[in-house]
Design an enzyme around this catalytic site. Structure first.
Site, PDB file in Angstrom:
ATOM      1  N   ARG A 166       0.821  -1.229   0.000  1.00 38.10           N
ATOM      2  CA  ARG A 166       0.000   0.000   0.000  1.00 38.10           C
ATOM      3  C   ARG A 166       0.856   1.281   0.000  1.00 38.10           C
ATOM      4  O   ARG A 166       0.439   2.310   0.524  1.00 38.10           O
ATOM      5  CB  ARG A 166      -0.968   0.047   1.198  1.00 38.10           C
ATOM      6  CG  ARG A 166      -1.902  -1.115   1.303  1.00 38.10           C
ATOM      7  CD  ARG A 166      -2.897  -1.221   0.143  1.00 38.10           C
ATOM      8  NE  ARG A 166      -3.633  -2.455   0.268  1.00 38.10           N
ATOM      9  CZ  ARG A 166      -3.259  -3.587  -0.330  1.00 38.10           C
ATOM     10  NH1 ARG A 166      -2.192  -3.617  -1.123  1.00 38.10           N
ATOM     11  NH2 ARG A 166      -3.960  -4.688  -0.172  1.00 38.10           N
ATOM     12  N   CYS A 214     -10.942  -0.343   3.566  1.00 37.99           N
ATOM     13  CA  CYS A 214     -10.249  -0.638   4.834  1.00 37.99           C
ATOM     14  C   CYS A 214      -9.625   0.630   5.404  1.00 37.99           C
ATOM     15  O   CYS A 214      -8.924   1.353   4.704  1.00 37.99           O
ATOM     16  CB  CYS A 214      -9.168  -1.701   4.605  1.00 37.99           C
ATOM     17  SG  CYS A 214      -9.904  -3.311   4.335  1.00 37.99           S
ATOM     18  N   GLU A 284      -4.730   3.370   6.692  1.00 36.55           N
ATOM     19  CA  GLU A 284      -4.541   3.254   5.235  1.00 36.55           C
ATOM     20  C   GLU A 284      -5.299   4.414   4.563  1.00 36.55           C
ATOM     21  O   GLU A 284      -4.851   4.972   3.568  1.00 36.55           O
ATOM     22  CB  GLU A 284      -5.095   1.911   4.757  1.00 36.55           C
ATOM     23  CG  GLU A 284      -4.991   1.710   3.255  1.00 36.55           C
ATOM     24  CD  GLU A 284      -5.360   0.290   2.837  1.00 36.55           C
ATOM     25  OE1 GLU A 284      -4.998  -0.681   3.551  1.00 36.55           O
ATOM     26  OE2 GLU A 284      -6.024   0.158   1.801  1.00 36.55           O
TER      27      GLU A 284
HETATM   28  C1  LIG Z   1     -15.781  -0.643  -0.935  1.00 34.37           C
HETATM   29  C2  LIG Z   1     -14.299  -0.403  -1.058  1.00 34.37           C
HETATM   30  C3  LIG Z   1     -13.446  -1.473  -1.250  1.00 34.37           C
HETATM   31  C4  LIG Z   1     -12.061  -1.270  -1.349  1.00 34.37           C
HETATM   32  N1  LIG Z   1     -11.250  -2.347  -1.523  1.00 34.37           N
HETATM   33  C5  LIG Z   1      -9.920  -2.155  -1.636  1.00 34.37           C
HETATM   34  C6  LIG Z   1      -9.045  -3.272  -1.808  1.00 34.37           C
HETATM   35  O1  LIG Z   1      -9.456  -4.414  -1.883  1.00 34.37           O
HETATM   36  N2  LIG Z   1      -7.712  -3.038  -1.896  1.00 34.37           N
HETATM   37  C7  LIG Z   1      -7.205  -1.765  -1.833  1.00 34.37           C
HETATM   38  O2  LIG Z   1      -5.972  -1.628  -1.936  1.00 34.37           O
HETATM   39  N3  LIG Z   1      -8.007  -0.695  -1.658  1.00 34.37           N
HETATM   40  C8  LIG Z   1      -9.352  -0.848  -1.563  1.00 34.37           C
HETATM   41  N4  LIG Z   1     -10.155   0.231  -1.382  1.00 34.37           N
HETATM   42  C9  LIG Z   1      -9.566   1.578  -1.244  1.00 34.37           C
HETATM   43  C10 LIG Z   1      -9.444   2.385  -2.563  1.00 34.37           C
HETATM   44  O3  LIG Z   1     -10.427   1.962  -3.500  1.00 34.37           O
HETATM   45  C11 LIG Z   1      -8.058   2.263  -3.165  1.00 34.37           C
HETATM   46  O4  LIG Z   1      -7.063   2.751  -2.292  1.00 34.37           O
HETATM   47  C12 LIG Z   1      -7.971   3.044  -4.500  1.00 34.37           C
HETATM   48  O5  LIG Z   1      -6.767   2.711  -5.122  1.00 34.37           O
HETATM   49  C13 LIG Z   1      -8.031   4.558  -4.329  1.00 34.37           C
HETATM   50  O6  LIG Z   1      -8.170   5.140  -5.618  1.00 34.37           O
HETATM   51  P1  LIG Z   1      -8.951   6.508  -5.817  1.00 34.37           P
HETATM   52  O7  LIG Z   1      -8.870   6.903  -7.230  1.00 34.37           O
HETATM   53  O8  LIG Z   1     -10.319   6.406  -5.260  1.00 34.37           O
HETATM   54  O9  LIG Z   1      -8.052   7.462  -4.935  1.00 34.37           O
HETATM   55  P2  LIG Z   1      -8.568   8.673  -4.053  1.00 34.37           P
HETATM   56  O10 LIG Z   1      -9.315   8.169  -2.881  1.00 34.37           O
HETATM   57  O11 LIG Z   1      -9.243   9.679  -4.908  1.00 34.37           O
HETATM   58  O12 LIG Z   1      -7.176   9.256  -3.547  1.00 34.37           O
HETATM   59  C14 LIG Z   1      -6.380   8.498  -2.649  1.00 34.37           C
HETATM   60  C15 LIG Z   1      -4.997   9.162  -2.579  1.00 34.37           C
HETATM   61  O13 LIG Z   1      -4.376   9.048  -3.856  1.00 34.37           O
HETATM   62  C16 LIG Z   1      -4.037  10.339  -4.378  1.00 34.37           C
HETATM   63  N5  LIG Z   1      -4.220  10.281  -5.829  1.00 34.37           N
HETATM   64  C17 LIG Z   1      -5.328   9.890  -6.499  1.00 34.37           C
HETATM   65  N6  LIG Z   1      -5.093   9.930  -7.820  1.00 34.37           N
HETATM   66  C18 LIG Z   1      -3.826  10.351  -7.976  1.00 34.37           C
HETATM   67  C19 LIG Z   1      -3.010  10.605  -9.119  1.00 34.37           C
HETATM   68  N7  LIG Z   1      -3.454  10.458 -10.364  1.00 34.37           N
HETATM   69  N8  LIG Z   1      -1.741  11.007  -8.910  1.00 34.37           N
HETATM   70  C20 LIG Z   1      -1.254  11.204  -7.658  1.00 34.37           C
HETATM   71  N9  LIG Z   1      -1.996  11.003  -6.549  1.00 34.37           N
HETATM   72  C21 LIG Z   1      -3.270  10.577  -6.708  1.00 34.37           C
HETATM   73  C22 LIG Z   1      -5.003  11.286  -3.683  1.00 34.37           C
HETATM   74  O14 LIG Z   1      -4.527  12.622  -3.672  1.00 34.37           O
HETATM   75  C23 LIG Z   1      -5.093  10.669  -2.308  1.00 34.37           C
HETATM   76  O15 LIG Z   1      -3.990  11.046  -1.501  1.00 34.37           O
HETATM   77  C24 LIG Z   1     -11.534   0.052  -1.278  1.00 34.37           C
HETATM   78  C25 LIG Z   1     -12.413   1.133  -1.112  1.00 34.37           C
HETATM   79  C26 LIG Z   1     -13.780   0.921  -1.005  1.00 34.37           C
HETATM   80  C27 LIG Z   1     -14.702   2.104  -0.830  1.00 34.37           C
END
Ligand SMILES: Cc1cc2nc3c(=O)[nH]c(=O)nc-3n(C[C@H](O)[C@H](O)[C@H](O)COP(=O)(O)OP(=O)(O)OC[C@H]3O[C@@H](n4cnc5c(N)ncnc54)[C@H](O)[C@@H]3O)c2cc1C
Length: 291
Positions: A166, A214, A284
């Site tokens: 992560r 999580c 996380e």
């Molecule tokens: C129901 C559910 C299930 C999930 N299951 C998992 C799982 O199984 N495994 C897992 O690892 N995670 C899981 N997650 C967490 C999440 O989906 C992941 O961490 C995902 O990768 C976040 O992506 P995002 O685009 O939503 O990022 P965001 O939430 O929009 O941003 C997260 C961070 O990344 C940064 N960021 C986003 N895009 C960029 C970019 N292009 N460049 C630089 N920084 C950036 C943001 O500024 C922020 O700091 C889950 C979440 C939910 C709601």
């Protein structure tokens, strides 16, 4: 303050809650939706010149935004293109990671089966090195195109980048992920395996509720959700934030949760888990303060 090109629509006081899966977050001083890398470059330059803080929002699925909002420029990433060449697939950072996983598996490719259950963007998945079921984002990366804090656009090979559980280098160097290329392997079992894992997820996670997935990282060799469950903390509630009965590592927004409710519940869980099991839990989810 310098002008932006006319095609970029800068919004004032846009409420950010709808751009997160938690459904929490107040207004951003400025917000804008970007669709191309050059728009991203222009915006960062604009923010730098004006001394504005920036926040990249992918799908907002790992974010806890402050209920007071964000005192800077929120950039909502919708760079959603996708190009497949032979066994490689190159995608814009705003593309849905879940959709990418489904498309790859349905086309008979293995490597991103796990992505189907992750409601983030490709950029967010690279930034978080998202993973599940023993697979993680960095494993199948060929390269990543980034925009550095200094405003330079460059393509970095996977070998040049240090990923771990992560964690990606972008969490510390502040680069923005513009696109990523993945190497996949032909497989006729990928989609079936993906469907099994999606069924397991919906049986064990509160997918119908508002959450950020999580909340805590898994301590080495342990599952944070199980530890929280063993400490009897499932269902624990502060204000509108509650530890899910279905999965101990999920906090759900049961209606009108504020960021303070979630932060208080996180602090309470950490304290109780440490007291009862001696284990220190680390977040996380990424909390973004107002200023
Ligand atoms: C129901 C559910 C299930 C999930 N299951 C998992 C799982 O199984 N495994 C897992 O690892 N995670 C899981 N997650 C967490 C999440 O989906 C992941 O961490 C995902 O990768 C976040 O992506 P995002 O685009 O939503 O990022 P965001 O939430 O929009 O941003 C997260 C961070 O990344 C940064 N960021 C986003 N895009 C960029 C970019 N292009 N460049 C630089 N920084 C950036 C943001 O500024 C922020 O700091 C889950 C979440 C939910 C709601």
């Amino acid at each position: 303050m310098a002008d932006l090109t006319s095609c970029l629509e800068l919004k004032r006081d846009l409420l950010l809650a709808p751009y997160t899966t938690f459904g929490i977050g107040g207004p951003a001083k400025y917000a804008v939706i970007v669709r191309t890398a050059s728009e991203m470059e222009e915006l960062l330059n604009w923010a730098r010149l004006g001394g504005e803080r920036t926040l990249i929002i992918g799908r907002g699925s790992n974010l806890l935004l402050d209920q007071r909002g964000f005192d800077g420029l929120a950039i909502i990433n919708r760079m959603e293109w996708c190009r497949a060449v032979s066994t490689q697939i190159e995608v814009g950072a705003g593309y849905s990671f879940a959709l990418l996983g489904v498309r790859a598996a349905r086309s008979g490719f293995s490597g991103l089966e796990f992505a189907a259950g992750i409601p983030g963007s490709v950029g967010g998945a690279v930034f978080m090195n998202a993973g599940a079921g023993g697979q993680e984002t960095a494993e199948h990366l060929v390269d990543v195109e980034v925009l550095t804090l200094a405003g330079n656009r460059m393509r970095l090979a996977r070998e040049e980048l240090n990923f771990s559980y992560r964690t990606s280098p972008f969490q510390t160097d502040g680069s923005i992920v513009l696109s990523a290329t993945f190497q996949l392997k032909p497989s006729d079992r990928a989609r079936d395996e993906q469907l099994i894992s999606l069924r397991n997820r919906s049986a064990s996670q509160p997918l119908q509720e508002k959450s950020a997935g999580c909340i805590f990282r898994n301590p080495p060799g342990r599952a944070a959700g199980k530890i929280i469950d063993e400490c009897g903390l499932k269902g624990r509630m502060i204000g509108g934030a509650q530890v899910s009965y279905k999965h101990g590592n999920f906090i759900v927004n049961s209606g009108a949760a504020t960021s303070s409710d979630v932060l208080s519940l996180i602090a309470h869980l950490k304290e109780e888990v440490l007291r009862l099991s001696g284990i220190f839990l680390e977040e996380e989810v990424r909390y973004i303060p107002y200023c």
